[in-house]
Write a protein that holds these residues in place. Structure first.
Motif, PDB file in Angstrom:
ATOM      1  N   TYR A  87      48.994  17.575 -60.248  1.00 27.53           N
ATOM      2  CA  TYR A  87      48.203  17.328 -59.042  1.00 27.53           C
ATOM      3  C   TYR A  87      48.577  15.988 -58.404  1.00 27.53           C
ATOM      4  CZ  TYR A  87      44.149  17.328 -55.938  1.00 27.53           C
ATOM      5  OH  TYR A  87      43.340  17.319 -54.828  1.00 27.53           O
ATOM      6  N   ILE A 143      51.669  15.781 -55.742  1.00 23.14           N
ATOM      7  CA  ILE A 143      51.737  16.554 -54.493  1.00 23.14           C
ATOM      8  C   ILE A 143      51.734  15.640 -53.268  1.00 23.14           C
ATOM      9  CG2 ILE A 143      50.582  18.299 -53.076  1.00 23.14           C
ATOM     10  CD1 ILE A 143      49.531  19.522 -55.696  1.00 23.14           C
ATOM     11  N   SER A 144      50.860  14.632 -53.262  1.00 16.86           N
ATOM     12  CA  SER A 144      50.785  13.688 -52.132  1.00 16.86           C
ATOM     13  C   SER A 144      51.037  12.265 -52.615  1.00 16.86           C
ATOM     14  CB  SER A 144      49.415  13.782 -51.453  1.00 16.86           C
ATOM     15  OG  SER A 144      49.185  15.056 -50.899  1.00 16.86           O
ATOM     16  N   ASP A 148      51.647   9.278 -50.261  1.00 10.25           N
ATOM     17  CA  ASP A 148      50.723   9.086 -49.135  1.00 10.25           C
ATOM     18  C   ASP A 148      49.369   8.500 -49.519  1.00 10.25           C
ATOM     19  OD1 ASP A 148      52.383  10.064 -47.029  1.00 10.25           O
ATOM     20  OD2 ASP A 148      52.091  12.092 -47.800  1.00 10.25           O
ATOM     21  N   LYS A 184      48.912  15.237 -44.266  1.00  6.97           N
ATOM     22  CA  LYS A 184      49.406  14.667 -45.521  1.00  6.97           C
ATOM     23  C   LYS A 184      48.860  15.423 -46.735  1.00  6.97           C
ATOM     24  CE  LYS A 184      49.588  10.070 -43.402  1.00  6.97           C
ATOM     25  NZ  LYS A 184      51.056  10.006 -43.274  1.00  6.97           N
ATOM     26  N   GLY A 185      48.004  16.415 -46.456  1.00  6.72           N
ATOM     27  CA  GLY A 185      47.457  17.224 -47.540  1.00  6.72           C
ATOM     28  C   GLY A 185      46.131  16.742 -48.084  1.00  6.72           C
ATOM     29  N   SER A 225      42.426  10.366 -49.538  1.00 10.21           N
ATOM     30  CA  SER A 225      43.756   9.756 -49.529  1.00 10.21           C
ATOM     31  C   SER A 225      43.790   8.389 -50.188  1.00 10.21           C
ATOM     32  CB  SER A 225      44.273   9.643 -48.093  1.00 10.21           C
ATOM     33  OG  SER A 225      43.544   8.679 -47.347  1.00 10.21           O
ATOM     34  N   GLU A 276      53.272  21.964 -43.380  1.00  9.46           N
ATOM     35  CA  GLU A 276      53.517  21.135 -44.558  1.00  9.46           C
ATOM     36  C   GLU A 276      52.225  20.699 -45.224  1.00  9.46           C
ATOM     37  OE1 GLU A 276      55.808  16.963 -45.808  1.00  9.46           O
ATOM     38  OE2 GLU A 276      56.037  17.810 -43.792  1.00  9.46           O
ATOM     39  N   GLY A 277      51.269  20.217 -44.436  1.00  7.70           N
ATOM     40  CA  GLY A 277      49.995  19.769 -44.998  1.00  7.70           C
ATOM     41  C   GLY A 277      49.227  20.912 -45.633  1.00  7.70           C
ATOM     42  N   LYS A 322      50.553  21.736 -49.070  1.00  9.15           N
ATOM     43  CA  LYS A 322      50.088  20.780 -50.074  1.00  9.15           C
ATOM     44  C   LYS A 322      48.644  21.081 -50.480  1.00  9.15           C
ATOM     45  CE  LYS A 322      53.048  16.899 -48.696  1.00  9.15           C
ATOM     46  NZ  LYS A 322      53.086  15.500 -48.191  1.00  9.15           N
ATOM     47  N   LYS A 368      48.414  24.076 -52.759  1.00 12.42           N
ATOM     48  CA  LYS A 368      48.833  23.748 -54.121  1.00 12.42           C
ATOM     49  C   LYS A 368      47.693  23.067 -54.874  1.00 12.42           C
ATOM     50  CE  LYS A 368      53.837  23.162 -53.437  1.00 12.42           C
ATOM     51  NZ  LYS A 368      54.968  22.184 -53.472  1.00 12.42           N
ATOM     52  N   LYS A 369      47.041  22.128 -54.201  1.00  8.96           N
ATOM     53  CA  LYS A 369      45.923  21.412 -54.828  1.00  8.96           C
ATOM     54  C   LYS A 369      44.787  22.369 -55.162  1.00  8.96           C
ATOM     55  CE  LYS A 369      46.912  17.010 -52.506  1.00  8.96           C
ATOM     56  NZ  LYS A 369      46.429  15.988 -51.561  1.00  8.96           N
TER      57      LYS A 369
END
Length: 353
Positions: free
Chosen positions: A184, A187-188, A191, A209-210, A217, A249-250, A253, A256-257
């Motif tokens: 986990y 993944i970001s 950022d 940015k996910g 963040s 893209e975001g 992500k 995936k999370k």
């Protein structure tokens, strides 16, 4: 900017004690109870809290603010008795009840929930323009603020003010017991911004940015707690807005999370996150139909010398405080667009863990 404080604590002993079976007696074992038997006379509300929280889940509810239990560096107001009564009923139905229904009994919550739940009437305003919505201390105590602004007829407000906070803090407790997968964090990874996350003021700043919120963040542990809480409390419309702003893209992500969290919760805690979300949102909608003040509690309210205030009064008070902050040239309203480079502080929620 005040950042979240992480106080790691090994909970193995706590979990072992909490999950141990109760003795087959009429009275709880004081050696395993969060409270020793009280000698002074208890009110009907105290007795109900003892049965429904302390005996059932080994949890102490603190609704009369004590100096030793609160942040003495802040100007905080105690929770009104009527609001504490209502919120205690609401939390029991929509939070404990949701997990009980999702896990098939009370054992999970008795073993995993915090040992203390503290209710504070006012918001905890920080000097940098943020509001601390909740605190969690070592997985043992969760504090909820803004109790005096409670409106039981507004499920959306209840979700944002209380339940997202509780699910966020509860996820920290679960993660301290059994850590989430390291995957986990990657993944970001590039950022995360521990010291300037609050500059990400809109969906366009953090969703690509996910991240589901600006606070997510700040660091991985807050990210996974925010996504976990969002999975349970965000509406379909909110998720649609996040995915739209995230872009391809975001969104990849975020998906995936979400998959990691769902797998972790299912394999580690035997909780189906989709089922828990459905149960939680349904129980939230049931709150306006609940009898939140029991008849035996009414004498306690009639005996109060201070006049009782309506939900409308508290809504006006909250709007007044918010309005005064926004009139200050140092603060800005996050619900509106702003000129790039605006350096005024933002009024946003955060947590202290």
């Amino acid at each position: 900017m005040k950042t979240s404080i992480y106080r790691p604590l090994a909970l193995t002993l706590l979990a072992t004690l909490s999950l141990a079976s109760c003795k087959d007696t009429d009275q709880p074992d004081p050696n395993r109870h969060v409270l020793k038997p009280r000698l002074e006379e208890q009110t009907a509300f105290d007795q109900w809290l003892g049965r429904e929280y302390t005996d059932a889940y080994n949890v102490q509810v603190l609704y009369a603010m004590q100096n030793i239990e609160s942040d003495r560096s802040r100007n905080l107001a105690p929770a009104e008795l009527e609001k504490s009564m209502k919120l205690s009923q609401i939390v029991l139905h929509a939070w404990y009840g949701a997990y009980n229904e999702a896990t098939g009994g009370t054992d999970f919550m008795r073993g995993a929930s915090p040992r203390q739940l503290s209710l504070i009437g006012s918001a905890m305003w920080n000097g940098d323009g943020t509001i601390t919505q909740g605190t969690a201390e070592g997985g043992l105590k969760v504090t909820l603020f803004q109790v005096n602004w409670l409106n039981e007829n507004d499920p959306v407000s209840l979700n944002k003010t209380f339940f997202k906070v509780m699910h966020h803090e509860f996820s920290h407790i679960l993660h301290q017991n059994k850590i989430w997968p390291d995957e986990y964090n990657t993944i970001s990874a590039s950022d995360y911004s521990p010291t300037s996350w609050y500059n990400r003021r809109t969906l366009a700043d953090y969703a690509p940015k996910g991240f589901v919120t600006a606070y997510a963040s700040s660091q991985p542990r807050e990210d996974i707690a925010e996504v976990t809480a969002a999975l349970i409390t965000f509406s379909d419309a909110e998720w649609s807005a996040i995915f739209t702003a995230a872009g391809e893209e975001g969104k990849a992500k975020l998906l995936k999370k979400i998959n990691i969290i769902k797998t972790y919760m299912k394999n580690t805690w035997k909780i189906d996150m989709d089922a828990l979300r459905g149960i939680s949102l349904r129980r939230l909608q049931e709150i306006p139909n609940l009898q939140l003040i029991k008849p035996e509690w009414q004498p306690l309210l009639r005996g109060l010398s201070a006049p009782r205030r309506s939900a409308h009064d508290h809504a006006q008070e909250r709007a007044l405080v918010w309005g005064r902050l926004l009139q200050d040239r140092h603060f800005l309203d996050l619900t509106k667009d702003h000129t790039p480079g605006d350096t005024r502080c933002q009024i946003i929620p955060q947590y202290t863990d």
